[in-house]
Write a protein that holds these residues in place. Structure first.
Motif, mmCIF file in Angstrom:
data_model
loop_
_atom_site.group_PDB
_atom_site.id
_atom_site.type_symbol
_atom_site.label_atom_id
_atom_site.label_comp_id
_atom_site.label_asym_id
_atom_site.label_seq_id
_atom_site.Cartn_x
_atom_site.Cartn_y
_atom_site.Cartn_z
ATOM 1 N N ASP A 7 0.819 -1.210 0.000
ATOM 2 C CA ASP A 7 0.000 0.000 0.000
ATOM 3 C C ASP A 7 0.853 1.261 0.000
ATOM 4 O OD1 ASP A 7 -2.490 -1.346 0.134
ATOM 5 O OD2 ASP A 7 -2.251 -1.633 2.285
ATOM 6 N N ILE A 8 2.112 1.136 0.446
ATOM 7 C CA ILE A 8 2.985 2.306 0.569
ATOM 8 C C ILE A 8 4.363 1.980 -0.023
ATOM 9 C CG2 ILE A 8 1.852 3.542 2.450
ATOM 10 C CD1 ILE A 8 3.549 1.983 4.429
ATOM 11 N N LYS B 173 6.376 3.707 -2.111
ATOM 12 C CA LYS B 173 7.328 4.795 -2.314
ATOM 13 C C LYS B 173 7.412 5.675 -1.071
ATOM 14 C CE LYS B 173 4.961 6.224 -5.780
ATOM 15 N NZ LYS B 173 4.444 7.004 -6.934
ATOM 16 N N ASP C 268 4.479 7.745 0.556
ATOM 17 C CA ASP C 268 3.170 7.096 0.449
ATOM 18 C C ASP C 268 2.583 6.889 1.843
ATOM 19 O OD1 ASP C 268 3.304 6.966 -2.288
ATOM 20 O OD2 ASP C 268 3.801 4.836 -2.381
ATOM 21 N N ARG D 117 -5.750 7.485 1.022
ATOM 22 C CA ARG D 117 -4.411 7.125 0.577
ATOM 23 C C ARG D 117 -3.831 8.245 -0.266
ATOM 24 N NH1 ARG D 117 -8.049 3.620 1.168
ATOM 25 N NH2 ARG D 117 -7.631 1.686 2.292
ATOM 26 N N ASN E 23 0.276 10.470 -1.308
ATOM 27 C CA ASN E 23 1.726 10.637 -1.168
ATOM 28 C C ASN E 23 1.985 12.066 -0.736
ATOM 29 O OD1 ASN E 23 4.520 11.561 -2.420
ATOM 30 N ND2 ASN E 23 4.620 9.345 -2.141
#
Length: 468
Positions: free
Chosen positions: A56-57, A59, A62, A112, A114
């Protein structure tokens, strides 16, 4: 709280579970608004909770929000790498006046995105990925009273296991490894960290979170709820407690040849020809559980069994050939199976419940997972999630997002829709004066008994009691 009238004064113990003694418990944990409020202090802040997955993260920057009851938590990637040192978790609240930093709309399954920093929309206070305050408007007005400690975000403990990210609101407590215990030891062999989402869906469902998750904690319901599957196999099962957690697996009503020889969720079906019945059972499960709880490779290998084996092939020979064939097919496309010792495969069973609300039905190259959480303050509602994981060749995993889907056969497949058709009516039925308390099967539904035994310990309420 309604109680069954034929109970002893003895609360169920670990020894009682091992002896499979019959128990009962009431409905307070499902129906009481006071109980739901108490969970906010006695349960959720005192356990490790699965918040999401590392994929889900992927990078730096994120993040996703994980919400449970009144708490909103930001989980983010602060650095490169797959280990827990790269992950941070903070309460989603500005240190100034308490405004949420990330707006989480009511009725959503989190947010969600970044970010390189988090800026409060109220007064502009700003935080970096380590939770440090980097900007305060007119900071001199405080005459030096502000310190990094009082202006930073409040951090939670975070750790990873199997590609999952867990958070813990306690400042101190057992490690995630200690919390998972034998369940973590056994399931680590399946290398969930090398799997990726195949699909993921959620809905707001009209039942308590415990009512909903318990529908997926035992195969005892399969014969009636999913009766179409009984044409292909028997679904008798055992269940066993592992501390906070528990497992269920295939069993036999009488001792006879073991048919579960191919893996934790693989077995031959009914019929005189195991070459045919194995394929029919695998195909029926796969296509009606929303193309999960197996893989295309396994189904294709099963479809060839009749052509590749003689009529005299035994169940053991069929299962061994099926697994070996699928393993070769996967290797040819770049999917390498984990090396799981036979004794671990045997102990791993069919499906696990990780306390308090995570279910994993595992295979060698796949997993079908469920989670349920409270929805606001309403004990009659929950957020229910299901998702499939699979091991893919490097870079060939599908791109997926969380999809909100109505609990229908069209959206979830036949089997999950049949489960949805039960859950709300179980919850409604428990409100009846005619319901005297649950009577769970002590052999096949011990997972549920164990969950309520542990829940009572956290909540300080009455545990399941032995029937006379």
């Amino acid at each position: 709280m309604n109680e069954h009238s034929r109970i002893s004064n003895s609360e169920v113990t670990v020894q009682d579970l091992a002896a499979e003694r019959a128990v009962t418990y009431g409905t307070e944990a499902f129906l009481s608004k006071d109980y739901a409020q108490a969970e906010k202090e006695r349960l959720w802040p005192r356990v490790w909770q699965m918040a999401g997955r590392l994929e889900d993260i992927p990078k730096v920057g994120d993040f996703f929000t994980y919400d449970v009851c009144d708490e909103s938590i930001i989980v983010l990637r602060a650095a490169e790498g797959e280990g827990p040192d790269a992950i941070r978790a903070f309460y989603n609240v500005c240190a100034h006046r308490g405004r949420q930093l990330v707006d989480v709309p009511a009725g959503s399954n989190g947010v969600r995105g970044n970010a390189r920093s988090f800026v409060c929309a109220f007064h502009g206070w700003t935080y970096d990925l380590e939770g440090r305050n980097t900007y305060i408007l007119d900071e001199d007005d405080w005459h030096g009273a502000l310190t990094p400690d009082c202006t930073s975000l409040t951090r939670l403990r975070a750790d990873t296991w199997g590609g999952f990210v867990y958070v813990d609101m306690r400042e101190e407590g057992e490690s995630l490894e200690e919390f998972l215990g034998d369940a973590g030891r056994i399931l680590s062999h399946f290398e969930f960290d090398k799997m990726r989402y195949k699909w993921r869906q959620w809905c707001i469902y009209p039942a308590n979170w415990k009512t909903s998750i318990e529908a997926f904690m035992e195969p005892y319901h399969t014969t009636t709820t999913h009766n179409q599957l009984t044409a292909y196999a028997e679904f008798y099962a055992y269940s066993k407690a592992y501390g906070l957690h528990s497992v269920s697996g295939f069993d036999q009503r009488q001792a006879k040849e073991v048919t579960d020889q191919g893996g934790s969720v693989s077995r031959a079906g009914k019929g005189d020809d195991p070459r045919v019945s194995t394929y029919e059972l695998a195909r029926e499960n796969y296509t009606t559980i929303n193309y999960s709880a197996s893989t295309d490779t396994l189904i294709a290998a099963a479809s060839r069994l009749k052509d590749e084996l003689p009529e005299t092939a035994t169940v053991g020979e069929v299962m061994a050939h099926w697994m070996a064939s699928a393993k070769r097919d996967d290797a040819a496309r770049g999917v390498i199976w984990p090396d799981i010792p036979p004794e671990v495969m045997s102990e791993a069973g069919l499906a696990w419940t990780l306390f308090p609300n995570q279910n994993i039905l595992q295979g060698v190259t796949f997993a079908l997972c469920y989670r349920a959480r409270p929805y606001g303050d309403d004990p009659d509602m929950c957020i229910f999630e299901a998702y499939a994981l699979e091991r893919y060749p490097e870079g060939q995993e599908p791109k997926t997002e969380w999809v909100q889907a109505e609990p229908t056969e069209e959206k979830w497949g036949k089997v999950l829709a049949q489960d949805f058709a039960n859950m709300r009516y179980v919850h409604k039925g428990m409100k009846s004066r005619g319901f005297r308390g649950a009577l769970p099967n002590p052999h096949q539904e011990q997972k549920i008994i164990n969950a309520h035994r542990n829940l009572a310990a956290f909540m300080g309420t009455g545990a399941p009691r032995l029937l006379k």
